[in-house]
Enzyme design. Structure first.
Site, PDB file in Angstrom:
ATOM      1  N   ILE A 194      18.720  17.678  -8.425  1.00 22.39           N
ATOM      2  CA  ILE A 194      19.415  16.526  -7.972  1.00 22.39           C
ATOM      3  C   ILE A 194      20.240  16.440  -7.055  1.00 22.39           C
ATOM      4  CG2 ILE A 194      19.037  15.411  -9.860  1.00 22.39           C
ATOM      5  CD1 ILE A 194      21.843  15.378 -11.288  1.00 22.39           C
ATOM      6  N   ASP A 195      20.749  14.777  -6.827  1.00 19.17           N
ATOM      7  CA  ASP A 195      21.201  14.842  -4.893  1.00 19.17           C
ATOM      8  C   ASP A 195      22.989  15.247  -5.846  1.00 19.17           C
ATOM      9  OD1 ASP A 195      19.059  13.546  -4.221  1.00 19.17           O
ATOM     10  OD2 ASP A 195      19.756  11.902  -3.836  1.00 19.17           O
ATOM     11  N   LYS A 196      23.651  15.753  -4.599  1.00 23.21           N
ATOM     12  CA  LYS A 196      25.056  15.494  -4.949  1.00 23.21           C
ATOM     13  C   LYS A 196      25.830  14.817  -5.232  1.00 23.21           C
ATOM     14  CE  LYS A 196      29.183  16.520  -2.008  1.00 23.21           C
ATOM     15  NZ  LYS A 196      29.659  17.063  -0.947  1.00 23.21           N
ATOM     16  N   HIS A 198      16.529  12.401  -1.910  1.00 25.19           N
ATOM     17  CA  HIS A 198      17.454  10.765  -2.287  1.00 25.19           C
ATOM     18  C   HIS A 198      16.011  10.072  -2.090  1.00 25.19           C
ATOM     19  CE1 HIS A 198      21.060  12.224   0.572  1.00 25.19           C
ATOM     20  NE2 HIS A 198      20.996  13.055  -0.462  1.00 25.19           N
TER      21      HIS A 198
END
Length: 259
Positions: A62-64, A160
């Site tokens: 998953i994104d930062k 994203h």
């Protein structure tokens, strides 16, 4: 079986579930889950979890800037079994997000090919020719003054993806300067009637990307049991949820769809 943890603040992550095959944690916004080519020294979730549990095997990302659930395998066999589920799209992922504005739909199916690192800002962009198949289903939970709560169910796992699919449909997540162009934090004075505090002293309720990996359903790699893990909202997002629920009677946790 459903497993829900308790978010501890401050912390890089909270353990939701662990056994001899898997570890499930809920991470804070702002921590990477793997090495980053742009910042080799940035704090990393995988290294922190390995200090506690030993060798971990990644099965998804998953994104930062997204908070919420991350699943690790503890053995190569478990990694192989889980990776096959992700490839077969049998894993169910549910995200909650707060967006600026009000969608004109109740449900939205987005099937747009995405190309990661597709522009000069390293954003994921829609590209019908060279992009990879990407599918997200959105549901409007409710409108809250200047905002709306959405549920997102990505069927694929592109970088994203949720943010890019929303941007392609004219919506931006709160505090997302990369895709919405709006980094304005959420303040109580933005929506509470007759707010009489000091604007110079007011602290934001939320000043980071309002996107949370809320739940994840997978088959256990050894037993085959269907397991659902739920990550409570971190303190900042929980504060926003409570205040918006008071003001507008819309609560994403109260009306969350069955997983």
């Amino acid at each position: 079986m459903r497993y829900t943890g308790t978010m501890k603040i401050p912390a890089d992550y909270t353990v939701i579930y662990t056994d001899e095959d898997i570890v499930v944690v809920s991470k804070r916004s702002g921590i990477l889950i793997a090495a980053d080519r742009y910042d080799a020294d940035a704090p990393r979730l995988d290294l922190a979890v390995e200090k506690e549990f030993g060798k971990m095997y990644a099965v998804h990302r998953i994104d930062k800037d997204t908070s919420g659930l991350v699943l690790y395998a503890r053995t190569p066999d478990a990694q192989r079994a889980l990776s096959m589920q992700f490839e077969a799209r049998s894993v169910q992922k549910v995200y909650h997000c707060l967006v600026n504005g009000h969608p004109l739909w109740k449900e939205l199916h987005v099937d747009l090919k995405l190309l990661p690192d597709g522009d000069e800002r390293h954003r994921t962009v829609v590209n019908k020719r060279t992009g990879k198949p990407s599918v997200t289903d959105f549901r409007l939970i409710g409108n809250c003054g200047p905002y709306s709560w959405l549920e997102a169910r990505p069927r694929t796992g592109r970088t994203h993806q949720i943010r890019a699919h929303l941007r392609a449909n004219g919506l931006g997540i709160v505090c997302d300067p990369l895709y919405s162009g709006n980094q304005k934090p959420v303040r109580l004075s933005d929506f509470k009637r007759r707010w009489n505090g000091d604007p110079l002293e007011e602290r934001p309720l939320l000043s980071r990307l309002a996107l949370h990996a809320y739940s994840l359903s997978v088959d256990h790699p050894r037993t085959g049991e269907r397991m659902t893990f739920v990550a409570p909202y971190p303190r900042d997002l929980e504060a926003v949820r409570c205040q918006l629920a008071k003001a507008f009677k819309v609560d994403p946790l109260a009306v969350a769809a069955p997983i």
